[in-house]
Design a protein around this motif. Sequence first.
Motif, short mmCIF file in Angstrom:
data_model
loop_
_atom_site.label_atom_id
_atom_site.label_comp_id
_atom_site.label_asym_id
_atom_site.label_seq_id
_atom_site.Cartn_x
_atom_site.Cartn_y
_atom_site.Cartn_z
N ILE A 78 -41.16 -8.46 20.05
CA ILE A 78 -40.91 -7.68 18.83
C ILE A 78 -42.20 -7.56 18.02
N ALA A 79 -42.92 -8.65 17.86
CA ALA A 79 -44.16 -8.62 17.09
C ALA A 79 -45.19 -7.67 17.70
N ILE A 80 -45.35 -7.71 19.00
CA ILE A 80 -46.31 -6.83 19.68
C ILE A 80 -45.89 -5.37 19.51
N GLN A 81 -44.62 -5.08 19.70
CA GLN A 81 -44.16 -3.70 19.57
C GLN A 81 -44.30 -3.18 18.14
N LEU A 82 -44.01 -4.01 17.16
CA LEU A 82 -44.20 -3.59 15.78
C LEU A 82 -45.68 -3.37 15.48
N GLY A 83 -46.54 -4.18 16.10
CA GLY A 83 -47.98 -3.96 15.98
C GLY A 83 -48.38 -2.63 16.58
N PHE A 84 -47.83 -2.28 17.74
CA PHE A 84 -48.09 -0.97 18.36
C PHE A 84 -47.62 0.14 17.42
N ALA A 85 -46.42 -0.01 16.86
CA ALA A 85 -45.88 1.02 15.96
C ALA A 85 -46.81 1.21 14.77
N PHE A 86 -47.27 0.11 14.19
CA PHE A 86 -48.19 0.19 13.06
C PHE A 86 -49.46 0.94 13.44
N LEU A 87 -50.02 0.64 14.61
CA LEU A 87 -51.25 1.32 15.04
C LEU A 87 -51.05 2.83 15.17
N PHE A 88 -49.93 3.24 15.78
CA PHE A 88 -49.67 4.67 15.92
C PHE A 88 -49.47 5.32 14.56
N LEU A 89 -48.77 4.66 13.66
CA LEU A 89 -48.57 5.20 12.32
C LEU A 89 -49.89 5.27 11.55
N PHE A 90 -50.64 4.20 11.56
CA PHE A 90 -51.90 4.11 10.81
C PHE A 90 -52.91 5.15 11.29
N TYR A 91 -53.17 5.16 12.60
CA TYR A 91 -54.18 6.09 13.12
C TYR A 91 -53.68 7.53 13.16
N GLY A 92 -52.40 7.71 13.33
CA GLY A 92 -51.86 9.06 13.25
C GLY A 92 -52.09 9.64 11.87
N PHE A 93 -51.75 8.87 10.87
CA PHE A 93 -51.92 9.33 9.49
C PHE A 93 -53.39 9.42 9.11
N GLY A 97 -53.82 12.96 10.10
CA GLY A 97 -53.20 13.45 8.88
C GLY A 97 -51.68 13.58 8.95
N ASN A 98 -51.08 13.04 10.02
CA ASN A 98 -49.62 13.08 10.14
C ASN A 98 -49.17 12.00 11.12
N ILE A 99 -47.87 11.80 11.15
CA ILE A 99 -47.32 10.81 12.09
C ILE A 99 -46.50 11.49 13.18
N ILE A 100 -46.58 12.80 13.25
CA ILE A 100 -45.81 13.57 14.22
C ILE A 100 -46.55 13.71 15.55
N ASP A 101 -47.87 13.87 15.50
CA ASP A 101 -48.64 14.12 16.72
C ASP A 101 -48.63 12.94 17.68
N MET A 102 -48.43 11.74 17.16
CA MET A 102 -48.33 10.55 18.02
C MET A 102 -47.00 9.86 17.69
N PRO A 103 -45.90 10.36 18.28
CA PRO A 103 -44.57 9.82 17.94
C PRO A 103 -44.21 8.52 18.65
N GLN A 104 -45.15 7.92 19.35
CA GLN A 104 -44.85 6.69 20.08
C GLN A 104 -44.32 5.59 19.16
N TRP A 105 -44.68 5.65 17.89
CA TRP A 105 -44.22 4.63 16.95
C TRP A 105 -42.69 4.57 16.90
N VAL A 106 -42.03 5.69 17.16
CA VAL A 106 -40.57 5.71 17.10
C VAL A 106 -39.99 4.73 18.14
N ALA A 107 -40.48 4.83 19.38
CA ALA A 107 -39.98 3.93 20.43
C ALA A 107 -40.32 2.48 20.11
N PHE A 108 -41.54 2.24 19.56
CA PHE A 108 -41.95 0.87 19.30
C PHE A 108 -41.32 0.29 18.03
N MET A 109 -40.54 1.09 17.32
CA MET A 109 -39.71 0.57 16.24
C MET A 109 -38.24 0.49 16.67
#
Length: 124
Positions: A78-93, A97-109
């Motif tokens: 869970i910790a690793i996957q939440l870390g992955f989600a954070f990375l996709f959200l952080f770098y996507g934004f 400039g958005n969190i849509i182009d890299m939607p992998q965070w959805v699966a990792f949440m």
Amino acid sequence: MKKFMIAAAALMFATLLAHVFGGGPEIHAPIQASEISPYLHAISAVIWHAITIILLVFSVALAGLVKHPNRALERVMIAIQLGFAFLFLFYGFRLLGNIIDMPQWVAFMLIPSLMALSRRGKSA
């Protein structure tokens, strides 16, 4: 509630397949075909395949957790996957400039949420 852990395992396996068959041609192949240095080609290949191994191991581990619960393993995954989600959200934004182009965070949440629901069902 085994059904949540089964769903988490299935979603992780689907994530692995999306990574290999979707991301491979879309991301890994173009990087390998680019004019970057041989060193960056090698590093990017190692990183790509390391993520593939992580997703494969997580798929197998989640399948195993259906019959053999292991709270410590669940917490680490869970910790690793939440870390992955954070990375996709952080770098996507930050970089796109958005969190849509890299939607992998959805699966990792979603996968850790299903895992938590599975654990919650056991204590109820």
